[in-house]
Design a protein around this motif. Structure first.
Motif, PDB file in Angstrom:
ATOM      1  N   SER A  35       0.854  -1.191   0.000  1.00  0.00           N
ATOM      2  CA  SER A  35       0.000   0.000   0.000  1.00  0.00           C
ATOM      3  C   SER A  35       0.885   1.234   0.000  1.00  0.00           C
ATOM      4  O   SER A  35       2.093   1.140   0.246  1.00  0.00           O
ATOM      5  CB  SER A  35      -0.924   0.009   1.223  1.00  0.00           C
ATOM      6  N   GLY A  36       0.266   2.372  -0.308  1.00  0.00           N
ATOM      7  CA  GLY A  36       0.981   3.638  -0.212  1.00  0.00           C
ATOM      8  C   GLY A  36       1.355   4.278  -1.526  1.00  0.00           C
ATOM      9  O   GLY A  36       1.882   5.396  -1.544  1.00  0.00           O
ATOM     10  N   GLY A  37       1.108   3.593  -2.631  1.00  0.00           N
ATOM     11  CA  GLY A  37       1.434   4.190  -3.915  1.00  0.00           C
ATOM     12  C   GLY A  37       0.479   5.317  -4.275  1.00  0.00           C
ATOM     13  O   GLY A  37      -0.510   5.558  -3.586  1.00  0.00           O
ATOM     14  N   GLY A  38       0.811   6.018  -5.362  1.00  0.00           N
ATOM     15  CA  GLY A  38      -0.055   7.091  -5.798  1.00  0.00           C
ATOM     16  C   GLY A  38       0.653   8.025  -6.750  1.00  0.00           C
ATOM     17  O   GLY A  38       1.732   7.717  -7.266  1.00  0.00           O
ATOM     18  N   LEU A  39       0.018   9.163  -6.971  1.00  0.00           N
ATOM     19  CA  LEU A  39       0.549  10.197  -7.855  1.00  0.00           C
ATOM     20  C   LEU A  39       1.183  11.292  -6.996  1.00  0.00           C
ATOM     21  O   LEU A  39       0.560  11.779  -6.039  1.00  0.00           O
ATOM     22  CB  LEU A  39      -0.573  10.780  -8.706  1.00  0.00           C
ATOM     23  N   VAL A  40       2.394  11.669  -7.336  1.00  0.00           N
ATOM     24  CA  VAL A  40       3.104  12.691  -6.581  1.00  0.00           C
ATOM     25  C   VAL A  40       3.888  13.561  -7.547  1.00  0.00           C
ATOM     26  O   VAL A  40       4.319  13.096  -8.608  1.00  0.00           O
ATOM     27  CB  VAL A  40       4.027  12.046  -5.520  1.00  0.00           C
ATOM     28  N   SER A  85       7.276  13.209  -1.787  1.00  0.00           N
ATOM     29  CA  SER A  85       7.598  12.001  -1.022  1.00  0.00           C
ATOM     30  C   SER A  85       6.401  11.060  -0.974  1.00  0.00           C
ATOM     31  O   SER A  85       5.243  11.498  -1.048  1.00  0.00           O
ATOM     32  CB  SER A  85       7.985  12.363   0.417  1.00  0.00           C
ATOM     33  N   LEU A  86       6.703   9.780  -0.842  1.00  0.00           N
ATOM     34  CA  LEU A  86       5.708   8.745  -0.600  1.00  0.00           C
ATOM     35  C   LEU A  86       6.328   7.703   0.312  1.00  0.00           C
ATOM     36  O   LEU A  86       7.549   7.501   0.297  1.00  0.00           O
ATOM     37  CB  LEU A  86       5.272   8.059  -1.899  1.00  0.00           C
ATOM     38  N   LYS A  87       5.479   7.020   1.076  1.00  0.00           N
ATOM     39  CA  LYS A  87       5.954   5.908   1.889  1.00  0.00           C
ATOM     40  C   LYS A  87       5.135   4.677   1.547  1.00  0.00           C
ATOM     41  O   LYS A  87       3.917   4.666   1.703  1.00  0.00           O
ATOM     42  CB  LYS A  87       5.839   6.221   3.376  1.00  0.00           C
ATOM     43  N   LEU A  88       5.820   3.661   1.075  1.00  0.00           N
ATOM     44  CA  LEU A  88       5.180   2.388   0.759  1.00  0.00           C
ATOM     45  C   LEU A  88       5.267   1.446   1.952  1.00  0.00           C
ATOM     46  O   LEU A  88       6.247   1.470   2.703  1.00  0.00           O
ATOM     47  CB  LEU A  88       5.843   1.729  -0.450  1.00  0.00           C
ATOM     48  N   SER A  89       4.240   0.632   2.094  1.00  0.00           N
ATOM     49  CA  SER A  89       4.216  -0.389   3.138  1.00  0.00           C
ATOM     50  C   SER A  89       3.931  -1.747   2.516  1.00  0.00           C
ATOM     51  O   SER A  89       3.211  -1.836   1.519  1.00  0.00           O
ATOM     52  CB  SER A  89       3.138  -0.078   4.180  1.00  0.00           C
ATOM     53  N   CYS A  90       4.469  -2.773   3.108  1.00  0.00           N
ATOM     54  CA  CYS A  90       4.213  -4.138   2.668  1.00  0.00           C
ATOM     55  C   CYS A  90       4.025  -4.985   3.917  1.00  0.00           C
ATOM     56  O   CYS A  90       4.975  -5.192   4.674  1.00  0.00           O
ATOM     57  CB  CYS A  90       5.370  -4.658   1.830  1.00  0.00           C
ATOM     58  N   ALA A  91       2.791  -5.431   4.118  1.00  0.00           N
ATOM     59  CA  ALA A  91       2.452  -6.193   5.310  1.00  0.00           C
ATOM     60  C   ALA A  91       2.312  -7.669   4.976  1.00  0.00           C
ATOM     61  O   ALA A  91       1.702  -8.037   3.967  1.00  0.00           O
ATOM     62  CB  ALA A  91       1.154  -5.673   5.909  1.00  0.00           C
ATOM     63  N   ALA A  92       2.863  -8.507   5.824  1.00  0.00           N
ATOM     64  CA  ALA A  92       2.816  -9.950   5.615  1.00  0.00           C
ATOM     65  C   ALA A  92       1.813 -10.608   6.547  1.00  0.00           C
ATOM     66  O   ALA A  92       1.618 -10.168   7.684  1.00  0.00           O
ATOM     67  CB  ALA A  92       4.190 -10.555   5.847  1.00  0.00           C
ATOM     68  N   SER A  93       1.170 -11.629   6.044  1.00  0.00           N
ATOM     69  CA  SER A  93       0.349 -12.486   6.888  1.00  0.00           C
ATOM     70  C   SER A  93       1.053 -13.826   7.034  1.00  0.00           C
ATOM     71  O   SER A  93       1.745 -14.258   6.120  1.00  0.00           O
ATOM     72  CB  SER A  93      -1.036 -12.690   6.271  1.00  0.00           C
TER      73      SER A  93
END
Length: 116
Positions: free
Chosen positions: A7-12, A17-25
């Motif tokens: 998550s965290g992508g987008g148009l900038v 700046s942007l911060k991406l996250s990657c969560a694991a299950s």
């Protein structure tokens, strides 16, 4: 294998700046490293940054050194990519990858577009 959700992508705008996250299950006990890759249209997927789950040792592509920072929170089973001073050439789909000595798990990707 673990399941990964980015998550965290987008148009900038350039310079932003942007911060991406990657969560694991699932359990990440056997995970040795986590990484971010990116793939721009018509180009091969390339490593952006990686981090050791245990030691925290990091590695960066030359093109992002000094601008991007990879970090992880093992308790939250999450890896992050802080991206500063973004450039149009950073535009790509960004993917996270968790690796064990025997296998890899990939996220579905999140789009980052840097444009004015």
């Amino acid at each position: 294998q673990v399941q990964l959700v980015e998550s965290g992508g987008g148009l900038v705008q350039p310079g932003g700046s942007l911060k991406l996250s990657c969560a694991a299950s699932g359990s990440i006990f056997s995970i040795s490293s986590m990484a971010w890759y990116r793939q721009a249209p018509g180009k091969q997927r390339e490593l952006v940054a990686s981090i050791s789950r245990v030691s925290g040792f990091t590695n960066y592509a030359d093109s992002v050194k000094g601008r991007f920072t990879i970090s992880r929170d093992n308790a939250k089973k999450t890896v992050y990519l802080q991206m500063n001073r973004l450039k149009p050439e950073d535009t790509a789909a960004y993917y996270c990858k968790f690796s064990t000595p025997r296998e890899e798990s990939w996220g579905q990707g999140t789009q980052v577009t840097v444009s004015s």
